[in-house]
Design an enzyme around this catalytic site. Structure first.
Site, PDB file in Angstrom:
ATOM      1  N   CYS A  84       4.323  -4.910  16.375  1.00  0.00           N
ATOM      2  CA  CYS A  84       3.625  -3.915  17.218  1.00  0.00           C
ATOM      3  C   CYS A  84       2.151  -4.306  17.346  1.00  0.00           C
ATOM      4  O   CYS A  84       1.491  -4.623  16.361  1.00  0.00           O
ATOM      5  CB  CYS A  84       3.744  -2.512  16.615  1.00  0.00           C
ATOM      6  SG  CYS A  84       5.446  -1.946  16.478  1.00  0.00           S
ATOM      7  N   CYS A 109      -0.790  -2.564  15.266  1.00  0.00           N
ATOM      8  CA  CYS A 109      -0.546  -2.309  13.847  1.00  0.00           C
ATOM      9  C   CYS A 109      -1.036  -3.455  12.969  1.00  0.00           C
ATOM     10  O   CYS A 109      -0.778  -4.622  13.249  1.00  0.00           O
ATOM     11  CB  CYS A 109       0.942  -2.072  13.621  1.00  0.00           C
ATOM     12  SG  CYS A 109       1.359  -1.753  11.896  1.00  0.00           S
ATOM     13  N   GLU A 130       0.827  -1.207   0.000  1.00  0.00           N
ATOM     14  CA  GLU A 130       0.000   0.000   0.000  1.00  0.00           C
ATOM     15  C   GLU A 130       0.857   1.250   0.000  1.00  0.00           C
ATOM     16  O   GLU A 130       1.936   1.262   0.585  1.00  0.00           O
ATOM     17  CB  GLU A 130      -0.832   0.054   1.287  1.00  0.00           C
ATOM     18  CG  GLU A 130      -1.815  -1.050   1.424  1.00  0.00           C
ATOM     19  CD  GLU A 130      -2.629  -0.907   2.698  1.00  0.00           C
ATOM     20  OE1 GLU A 130      -2.583   0.161   3.331  1.00  0.00           O
ATOM     21  OE2 GLU A 130      -3.298  -1.879   3.054  1.00  0.00           O
ATOM     22  N   CYS A 171       5.709  -7.149   7.874  1.00  0.00           N
ATOM     23  CA  CYS A 171       6.660  -6.582   8.838  1.00  0.00           C
ATOM     24  C   CYS A 171       6.869  -7.616   9.930  1.00  0.00           C
ATOM     25  O   CYS A 171       5.954  -8.376  10.249  1.00  0.00           O
ATOM     26  CB  CYS A 171       6.072  -5.302   9.445  1.00  0.00           C
ATOM     27  SG  CYS A 171       7.168  -4.438  10.593  1.00  0.00           S
ATOM     28  N   CYS A 180       3.229   8.462   1.405  1.00  0.00           N
ATOM     29  CA  CYS A 180       3.672   7.536   2.437  1.00  0.00           C
ATOM     30  C   CYS A 180       3.979   6.215   1.742  1.00  0.00           C
ATOM     31  O   CYS A 180       3.088   5.612   1.150  1.00  0.00           O
ATOM     32  CB  CYS A 180       2.554   7.369   3.464  1.00  0.00           C
ATOM     33  SG  CYS A 180       2.885   6.129   4.712  1.00  0.00           S
ATOM     34  N   CYS A 240      -2.214   1.888   8.340  1.00  0.00           N
ATOM     35  CA  CYS A 240      -1.364   0.980   7.558  1.00  0.00           C
ATOM     36  C   CYS A 240      -1.870  -0.455   7.555  1.00  0.00           C
ATOM     37  O   CYS A 240      -2.294  -0.986   8.559  1.00  0.00           O
ATOM     38  CB  CYS A 240       0.069   1.029   8.025  1.00  0.00           C
ATOM     39  SG  CYS A 240       0.299   1.419   9.737  1.00  0.00           S
TER      40      CYS A 240
END
Ligand code: SAH
Length: 350
Positions: free
Chosen positions: A124, A127, A100, A120, A113, A341
């Site tokens: 976190c 997220c 994205e 990832c 962005c 995100c």
């Protein structure tokens, strides 16, 4: 296999010379790819057909596999336009992974962005990007092309970049550094280095490395908690690096580059939004001369965190300001189009 779009002009010049072609072709190719942002060798009108054919033989494709082999080019498969002008892009990579990117329109210019990884591995807890772990790093060309495709889509230049999309940029360090050097190159897109922000969850060794690169960019550190105990409940990376270590590397970055650090702080109701948290955070910022960027946490369906209410956000801000800290509240753009995100990609299940 080569990926000419990830090469610096010097490397491309060597590559082209190595093919026995005249060196000036390298500059032409470079300008087509990085300044004019074309999506294919076909669009490069002053490059001979014979050279294009030779490049196609060696080029590693990152386009749709049904196309002929060409330079790296992302394929937009969904674009959402928000009422506030924000545009969110879902891009498909050559291996059919999805990433994205988000365009935000501000008075001072267009900000994109960008994502730095597919998924990832930082974990976190609030997220959406990290839910499926890390699939792979993005190549420099794949990071660049997010900006190039958006430039062409809106027919306007991008003036600011934040590396705050999917992924941990300092976990893909070499490719991100190469991306930064390419996007600021004068013969390429020539983006102002002062208008670039890289955001990290706090990989301290890499923060020092980044300071040593002398790139002149801004660093944002996702802190989200003012002490280790609380931070460990939100961010697994806090088990590895303490806030004291982060503060040391942030001080090093400031000392080396003269650029102030920004701390990102996502406010979550009853978790990290108390007055005590604000006081503790202020102490940390004062020593470093750091700014704070507040945002109410974006609720992600799979995660339990709730955003702090508007009253709490402004009370938290006031508390920081009373202690002399420079605070901004991030505008929540694109809420109506799954702005946080990883949300758009997750709904596609890839
Ligand atoms: N990995 C990098 C950059 C990508 S995340 C980093 O950690 O900084 C970009 C920013 O969005 C980070 O500050 C991150 O903590 C924040 N973020 C992620 N999910 C969020 C959510 N649901 N609500 C608010 N901010 C979020």
């Amino acid at each position: 296999m080569t990926d000419i779009k990830s090469m610096t002009l010097t490397e491309l010049t060597d590559h082209i010379a190595g093919m026995g072609e005249p060196a000036f072709r390298a500059r032409q190719l470079y300008q087509w790819m990085h300044a004019k942002c074309v999506s294919s060798l076909d669009d490069m009108t002053n490059i001979p057909k014979s050279l294009k054919a030779r490049l196609r033989e060696t080029e590693e494709t990152n386009t749709d596999s049904s196309n002929s082999v060409d330079i790296t080019c992302l394929k937009p498969i969904e674009v959402r336009q928000s009422a506030d002008g924000t545009r969110k892009y879902l891009f498909e990579l050559a291996d059919s992974n999805l990433i994205e990117s988000v365009l935000m329109r501000y008075k001072y210019g267009n900000t994109v962005c960008v994502s730095s990884q597919v998924g990832c591995r930082m974990g976190c807890r609030f997220c959406a990007s990290t839910l499926g772990g890390l699939t792979r790093n993005l190549t420099p060309a794949e990071i660049l092309d997010q900006i190039y495709r958006i430039t062409n889509d809106i027919n306007e230049r991008i003036s600011h970049i934040v590396v705050m999309g999917m992924g941990e940029p300092l976990d893909n360090y070499d490719n991100v550094i190469r991306f930064l050097n390419l996007i600021i190159s004068e013969e390429g897109y020539n983006l102002s280095r002062r208008n670039i922000t890289v955001s990290t969850c706090g990989l301290t060794g890499r923060i020092r490395d980044l300071a040593d690169e002398g790139l002149g960019i801004t660093l944002a550190i996702s802190l989200h908690a003012p002490n280790d105990e609380l931070r460990r409940t939100i961010m697994p990376i806090a088990e590895k690096y303490t806030i004291a270590e982060i503060a040391e590397s942030a001080a090093y970055f400031f000392e080396k580059t003269g650029r102030r650090i920004t701390f990102e702080y996502a406010l979550s109701r009853g978790v990290n939004d108390t007055d005590e948290c604000a006081t503790e955070l202020a102490r940390l910022c004062r020593d470093l001369g750091a700014h704070v960027n507040l945002i109410p946490v974006n609720p992600v369906t799979e995660r339990g965190y709730e955003p702090s209410g508007a009253d709490r956000v402004s009370a938290f801000k006031n508390k920081l300001e009373k202690q002399g800290i420079n605070v901004t509240i991030r505008r929540e753009l694109g809420q109506d189009i799954d702005g946080a995100c990883g949300q758009l990609r997750n709904r596609h299940g890839r």
